[in-house]
Write a protein that holds these residues in place. Structure first.
Motif, PDB file in Angstrom:
ATOM      1  N   GLN A   1       0.927  -1.296   0.085  1.00  0.00           N
ATOM      2  CA  GLN A   1       0.011   0.009  -0.072  1.00  0.00           C
ATOM      3  C   GLN A   1       0.808   1.221  -0.183  1.00  0.00           C
ATOM      4  O   GLN A   1       0.489   2.457  -0.260  1.00  0.00           O
ATOM      5  CB  GLN A   1      -0.926  -0.037   1.002  1.00  0.00           C
TER       6      GLN A   1
ATOM      7  N   HIS B   1       0.544  -9.418   4.443  1.00  0.00           N
ATOM      8  CA  HIS B   1      -0.585  -8.558   4.404  1.00  0.00           C
ATOM      9  C   HIS B   1      -1.435  -8.464   3.182  1.00  0.00           C
ATOM     10  O   HIS B   1      -1.201  -7.811   2.204  1.00  0.00           O
ATOM     11  CB  HIS B   1      -0.173  -7.181   4.852  1.00  0.00           C
TER      12      HIS B   1
ATOM     13  N   GLU C   1      -4.913  -1.857  14.152  1.00  0.00           N
ATOM     14  CA  GLU C   1      -5.573  -0.839  13.034  1.00  0.00           C
ATOM     15  C   GLU C   1      -6.900  -0.169  13.716  1.00  0.00           C
ATOM     16  O   GLU C   1      -7.484  -0.891  14.350  1.00  0.00           O
ATOM     17  CB  GLU C   1      -5.899  -1.225  11.884  1.00  0.00           C
TER      18      GLU C   1
ATOM     19  N   GLU D   1      -5.569   1.845  -1.455  1.00  0.00           N
ATOM     20  CA  GLU D   1      -6.608   1.137  -0.620  1.00  0.00           C
ATOM     21  C   GLU D   1      -6.991   0.113  -1.803  1.00  0.00           C
ATOM     22  O   GLU D   1      -8.248  -0.036  -2.103  1.00  0.00           O
ATOM     23  CB  GLU D   1      -7.819   2.130  -0.299  1.00  0.00           C
TER      24      GLU D   1
HETATM   25  O1  IFM Z   1      -6.149  -0.734   4.126  1.00  0.00           O
HETATM   26  C1  IFM Z   1      -6.805  -1.758   4.680  1.00  0.00           C
HETATM   27  C2  IFM Z   1      -5.689  -2.417   5.199  1.00  0.00           C
HETATM   28  O2  IFM Z   1      -4.882  -3.149   4.447  1.00  0.00           O
HETATM   29  C3  IFM Z   1      -6.326  -3.687   6.124  1.00  0.00           C
HETATM   30  N1  IFM Z   1      -7.318  -3.243   7.137  1.00  0.00           N
HETATM   31  C4  IFM Z   1      -8.281  -2.144   6.554  1.00  0.00           C
HETATM   32  C5  IFM Z   1      -7.600  -1.250   6.042  1.00  0.00           C
HETATM   33  C6  IFM Z   1      -8.620  -0.119   5.559  1.00  0.00           C
HETATM   34  O3  IFM Z   1      -9.557  -0.693   4.698  1.00  0.00           O
END
Ligand code: IFM
Length: 424
Positions: free
Chosen positions: A21, A112, A326, A371
């Motif tokens: 990302q 990931h 997160e 994203e």
């Molecule tokens: O961007 C994602 C991440 O890779 C994994 N968890 C949710 C985030 C937001 O959608």
């Protein structure tokens, strides 16, 4: 007057990202392959973090952040089955050293959402014996990244299985509940193997599980039953399988290789309503976002109480310390981001106050980034990224969050201005 919310000494306020990302040019993984086939937007050079990591780490230190969760890209370390890129791995080691030097706690994620393309050609996670390839990667990384205390083996195995193996909307693009369950069992086995390698080194090993507070759309029995099924299959199947070798999935119960966690990472975003559906193609389940006063550009809503609900639930179910690996929002107005952060922290503080052991909170994300199937349209960052110039511009929320991180406190004035008046 509203009082300050003080978090315990040692509690870490940090931020999170993942390799594909932010790094850019991850050409050897299955997302890149999908991008080239036109199935999802291109990630290209993303945020250029693979080159700009030094200044990014300096910036996070200046802002006062105390933790950084990032992922090591398997396809950079093993771009081909037999090709090992030591330089790439050493760059990750440098990242860890730089973070440590600035007093920033690293959390390393090993998977990931992305696989090397060669791994998919070998059958991906549908073949249980393929976990050996992942283990080889884990061993290399563990031998090189010394001084990392927290390791996440899989990011959101539930989201990954759903999108990549049941719905087929993400790579590797398989479809069907049976395939999903096979992949789930391989991930549980890979976790066990990684756990045995890592835990010998005296570190903490966990998962970053996406947890959703599912609520029945009505009090009707069918809706209540479907809610329970979705909760078990989505939220707990992976965690139960790892801890007890047994899980409940969409079509019944199953068994897997058990091992352990030293902590549970919670990725929390939003709440959903569950309804029975008559559509067999939707597995007789209908799920839709719970609406609240703040809508994110992702289409779901900000529901701060949910962080309290899922954190408590995870702590009670697994009996392990929690890290919020997160939590964040994609919004157009940065003031909404500040509100969301403060309100989630109010509820997290409540959980901590009630005795839930939470070690830290990592905001998603340090900066705007790619994203997945939504490309660069979603702005999750505390730091705005100009994708033309790659310039970083911290938003107001970046400084507000920095003050929280530096003091381990959400000041009363912030609660007064952005917070909820009462918590239920
Ligand atoms: O961007 C994602 C991440 O890779 C994994 N968890 C949710 C985030 C937001 O959608």
């Amino acid at each position: 007057m509203t009082i300050d919310l003080v978090f315990p000494p040692g509690f870490v306020f940090g931020t999170a990202t993942s390799a594909h990302q932010v790094e850019g040019d991850n050409r050897f993984n299955d997302w890149w392959e999908w991008e080239e086939k036109g199935k999802v937007p291109r990630s290209g050079r993303a945020c250029g973090h693979w080159q700009l990591y030094r200044s990014d780490i300096e910036l996070m230190a200046r802002l006062g952040y105390r933790g950084y969760r990032f992922s090591v890209e398997w396809s950079r370390i093993f771009p081909r089955e037999e090709v090992f890129d030591e330089d790439a791995l050493l760059r990750y080691a440098e990242i860890v050293d730089l973070l440590r030097g600035k007093g920033i706690e690293p959390i390393v994620t090993l998977h990931h959402f992305t696989n090397p393309t060669w791994f998919n050609r070998r059958g991906s996670w549908l073949r249980e014996d393929n976990t050996r390839y992942f283990l080889k990667f884990v061993e290399k990384v563990a031998d090189t990244l010394k001084g990392v205390k927290y390791w996440v083996v899989f990011n959101e195995p539930n989201v990954y299985v759903l999108q990549g193996f049941i719905l087929g909307v993400w790579p590797p693009g398989y479809r069907g509940v049976g395939k999903g369950e096979k992949a789930l069992r391989s991930l549980v086995k890979a976790h066990a193997e990684a756990y045995s390698v890592l835990s010998k080194r005296g570190v903490w090993v966990g998962v970053a599980q996406n947890l959703i507070p599912f609520k029945p759309a009505s009090t009707r029995r069918r809706d209540v039953e479907k809610t329970r099924l979705v909760d078990l299959a989505y939220n707990w199947a992976f965690i139960d399988a790892v801890l007890h070798g047994e899980y409940a999935f969409l079509k019944g119960r199953g068994r897997a290789v058990s091992s352990d966690f030293d902590f549970i990472g919670v990725n929390y975003y939003s709440a959903y309503l569950v309804k029975h559906s008559w559509n067999p193609f939707k597995l007789f389940i209908e799920v839709k976002p719970l609406e609240t006063d703040i809508r994110t550009t992702m289409g779901y809503y900000v529901y701060p109480r949910g962080i309290y609900e899922v954190t408590r639930a995870a702590y009670e179910r697994a009996g392990k310390p929690i890290v919020i690996t997160e939590n964040g929002v994609a919004v157009e107005d940065d003031e909404d981001r500040i509100k969301a952060i403060i309100r989630h922290l109010q509820y997290l503080h409540k959980a901590v106050h009630e005795g839930v052991r939470v070690e830290g909170y990592y905001y998603w994300s340090l900066m705007d980034n790619y994203e997945w199937d939504k490309g660069f349209s979603q702005r999750f960052g505390l730091i705005e990224v100009d994708y033309e110039t790659l310039e970083r511009r911290p938003r107001k929320s970046a400084y507000v969050y920095g003050e929280v991180a530096k003091t381990n406190t959400v000041k009363g004035e912030l609660v007064e201005r952005y917070g909820l008046k009462t918590l239920d």
